[in-house]
Design a protein around this motif. Structure first.
Motif, short mmCIF file in Angstrom:
data_model
loop_
_atom_site.label_atom_id
_atom_site.label_comp_id
_atom_site.label_asym_id
_atom_site.label_seq_id
_atom_site.Cartn_x
_atom_site.Cartn_y
_atom_site.Cartn_z
N PRO A 225 7.71 -4.40 -0.05
CA PRO A 225 6.39 -4.01 -0.53
C PRO A 225 5.28 -4.81 0.14
O PRO A 225 5.49 -5.94 0.53
CB PRO A 225 6.45 -4.30 -2.04
N GLY A 226 4.11 -4.18 0.21
CA GLY A 226 3.02 -4.73 0.99
C GLY A 226 2.35 -5.95 0.38
O GLY A 226 2.28 -6.09 -0.83
N ASN A 227 1.85 -6.82 1.23
CA ASN A 227 1.03 -7.96 0.85
C ASN A 227 -0.18 -7.91 1.76
O ASN A 227 -0.01 -7.96 2.98
CB ASN A 227 1.81 -9.26 1.03
N PRO A 228 -1.37 -7.76 1.31
CA PRO A 228 -1.82 -7.83 -0.09
C PRO A 228 -1.83 -6.49 -0.82
O PRO A 228 -2.34 -6.44 -1.93
CB PRO A 228 -3.25 -8.33 0.06
N THR A 229 -1.29 -5.42 -0.24
CA THR A 229 -1.56 -4.09 -0.81
C THR A 229 -0.66 -3.71 -1.96
O THR A 229 -1.03 -2.87 -2.79
CB THR A 229 -1.38 -3.01 0.27
N GLY A 230 0.55 -4.25 -2.03
CA GLY A 230 1.49 -3.83 -3.07
C GLY A 230 2.07 -2.45 -2.85
O GLY A 230 2.77 -1.93 -3.72
N ALA A 231 1.81 -1.83 -1.69
CA ALA A 231 2.32 -0.48 -1.43
C ALA A 231 3.81 -0.51 -1.11
O ALA A 231 4.34 -1.51 -0.62
CB ALA A 231 1.56 0.14 -0.26
#
Lengths: 451, 451
Positions: A225-231
């Motif tokens: 999962p993405g950092n900083p997006t959380g996607a």
């Protein structure tokens, strides 16, 4: 003396920017101090550090997992087992005993890739997660995921033309490490209107731009999962990314440290790139990073992690293994003056006996843990070494190991004058008599063999 | 897909040679395995690893220091204090309590330079050793001495013309790290006939040679006590070395990790370079390395050490501090599904409330620990930021911190499209209502201020 200024330093370092610990973080520290003084006049009563997810920090004080910490306490101080028997759960004690048997003391250097048993456990976790086999030889334990990312970028970047594809926004570890190793960031934008999704078109555009500018793309960084997006990536996108890496001969660097931090696992499950690569039967070199700082552990202060290197040739994997990141020092440890005295005595004794050997001269060292005897080797030994393409002291050390099981370091590894030969041995061995006796016997046989 | 070969990798890495873990060490491992099988036919019954001084390894099994390990066990699992009270010495318990009060959980990220209290303890040790003051701000805690050496060489080397003076023989960490960072080794030979002493003439010859070849010497590495030689420097030689560094504007890198491993301290005492530099009142930039792997600790597996940076300007020292070696990740930790659920709930709630704010849009992230809201900022705020030479989201984040004590990371640190503004906040905070309420109030006030 001309004073040392930033202009004297590596300009790549001057480019290192690390937003998570920048101006704001420094200001926050100042406020935290200021809050201590009465009449501080600040419009709030505490500073909340939302810049760094650090759940065990003061103020948040999330408790670490009991099982992990009880096992860790037993590894620190094994005699504790007696005190806690019957009081702590049996599986804690069993696990500690298993690890103690395998590792011995945690104060000892371990294998450069990490303790074999722990790598086996990691491989088992990966197999259960993906449904595909994982080879413990592909697992490298690291001091947090950052250390692994840093190692891989260092190895993959040949300045000044190597480009690395990174998502924007990205966790600044990547830009900072690229700056450090003079790699060129090739940014591709994530699509905010589509929930920060990853767009193949953006990556292809970045690749086309790089080609135009003479930059050689070497790897694609994906944070999922993405950092900083959380996607979270879906499987079709992941498959397309793997195929893109195949097409452009890119190494896929998968930062998957948040893989268990899923808020809606039913409609947004996590799929590893390892699983996708295996299912496609793809040859793409993949390095997946994980960490004990995230997920259900949150042990950021402990600096633990691993990476799994998939589809890397043995040759390339070996280069990761010999990097000095996991450097191994010789050392000595003693709890009392008695041990100091014993080592001093042993060093002197060994030096005296080595000096008594024909063709050996050895400075009787007043410190550290070693002797570094000089060898005069017979011409035939030197010729034999030349024939084998080895330095003469490597030949000597190899034969010593083969004959006696004693492993020393040839002087050629430390540097020495042309035509000289040395080796370094520690004075830590138990049983001086047997040990030095074996060295003496071997040396005499070696001289006779090549006389 | 073209397969990845060593030729694709950073050529500097291919030059990394690490003798202590080379051919011999690999062979020794093979023998160790072979000895397990019956009828192995080897002319010895055990392999003795004299290549690495690793006292806590199996077979040597030197016990670690009890005090250290009991304190460490209590740091791992603080509730243990109740179990061992009255059974373990009171000073163990006192020390653990002091550290727990200062550090909190050892699972939390600490200050980039290391825990302040421990740096104070190190400074006190240095003061008592040398009789000169030591500033805790000059102390950097590192993961072993190697990590410190690596950091310093990385910062000091500007490829391709920086030369570093290293003794021959030397511990191969130096040649390996120089290869890694494309620094040029400038070898100076130690004098074996004089007990491996250090000769100024040799160093001056190496400097003259470097000048002829267009290489810029930046630092002098001195290993004292020597590795692999065990030699100890006397004070007149140390003074001459300091003066030589002054004359040639060199940084002095003093590897002093064996400082307590003295076999004949009466006639061969250890003197630190820090003491010599201070007594001479010299302006030479000095970095002294120490380690918990050596001396009376022998905790090599634990990776602990420090360096003290003397006579470095604040500006240069700050560059050491912002390197990503001590990188700090955000993270999340939870012991149970309950915590997972709580975080998911909190993330969703926070996203909903942020999205309800004017000029804020926020993807409701399904993973990781963050929200990354986009901000539409009033023109006046953008102009004010320009006036201050800051990005608009930095202005926003700074005012947020000033007003509420909430520290977030501006989007400019992660990368974003031209004209966009974001910030990243974690969802780890306690007290959502108060926290989000403060964010909301601040945002409305900010818009009003710049409308």
């Amino acid at each position: 003396m001309r004073p040392l200024t930033p202009a004297d330093l590596n300009p790549a370092i001057l480019n290192v920017q690390y937003a998570v610990r920048g101006e704001l973080a420094i200001k926050a520290e100042e406020f935290r101090d200021k809050l201590q003084s009465p009449g501080h006049n600040l419009p709030f009563t505490k500073v909340i550090s939302s810049n760094i997810g650090n759940p065990q920090q003061k103020g948040l004080d999330q408790a670490p997992i009991t099982f992990t910490r009880q096992v860790a306490a037993l590894m620190e101080y094994p005699p504790l087992i007696e005190l806690v028997s019957g009081k702590w759960p049996q599986d804690v004690i069993d696990r500690a005993k298993e690890l103690q048997t395998e590792i011995g003391s945690i104060g000892a250097y371990s294998h450069s890739k990490g303790v074999p048993l722990i790598r086996k456990h990691v491989a088992k976790f990966i197999e259960e997660r993906d449904g595909y086999p994982s080879d413990p030889e592909d697992i490298f334990l690291t001091a947090g995921a950052s250390a692994g990312v840093s190692l891989l970028l260092n190895v993959l970047i040949t300045p000044p033309t190597t480009g690395i594809l990174i998502p924007i926004p990205q966790y600044p570890l990547y830009t900072a490490t690229l700056a450090q190793f003079s790699g060129i960031p090739l940014p591709y934008h994530l699509s905010e209107p589509n929930g920060w999704s990853t767009s193949l078109r953006e990556i292809e555009a970045a690749l086309a731009k790089a080609e135009k500018e003479g930059i050689k793309p070497r790897a694609l960084v994906v944070i999922n999962p993405g950092n900083p997006t959380g996607a979270l990536l879906d499987v079709p996108t992941m498959e397309a990314l793997v195929k893109l890496c195949e097409e452009h001969s890119l190494v896929l660097l998968a930062d998957e440290v948040y893989q268990t931090n899923l808020h809606r696992p039913t409609d947004h499950p996590f799929h590893s790139f390892k699983q996708v690569v295996r299912r496609l039967g793809s040859p793409v070199p993949l390095v997946s990073f994980h960490s004990i700082s995230k997920g259900v552990k949150g042990e950021c202060g402990r600096r633990g992690g691993y990476f799994e290197a998939t589809n890397l040739s043995n040759e390339v994997r070996a280069l990761l293994y010999k990097m000095p990141g996991d450097a191994s020092y010789p050392l000595w440890k003693s709890e009392t003056d008695t041990i100091h005295a014993a080592l001093a005595h042993r060093t002197q004794l060994m030096a005296a006996r080595l000096n008594a050997l024909p063709g050996v001269s050895c400075v009787d060292s007043p410190g550290a843990l070693y002797l570094y005897p000089k060898l005069e080797l017979p011409d035939k030994a030197v010729e034999e070494a030349e024939r084998l393409g080895k330095s003469p002291d490597t030949l000597y050390a190899l034969e010593l190991l083969h004959e006696t099981g004693i492993c020393v370091v040839p002087g050629s590894g430390f540097g020495q004058k042309e035509g000289e030969h040395h080796y370094r041995l520690t004075c830590l061995c138990p049983g001086v008599e047997e040990y030095v006796g074996a060295l003496e016997n071997f040396h005499r046989k070696f001289l006779k063999k090549y006389e």
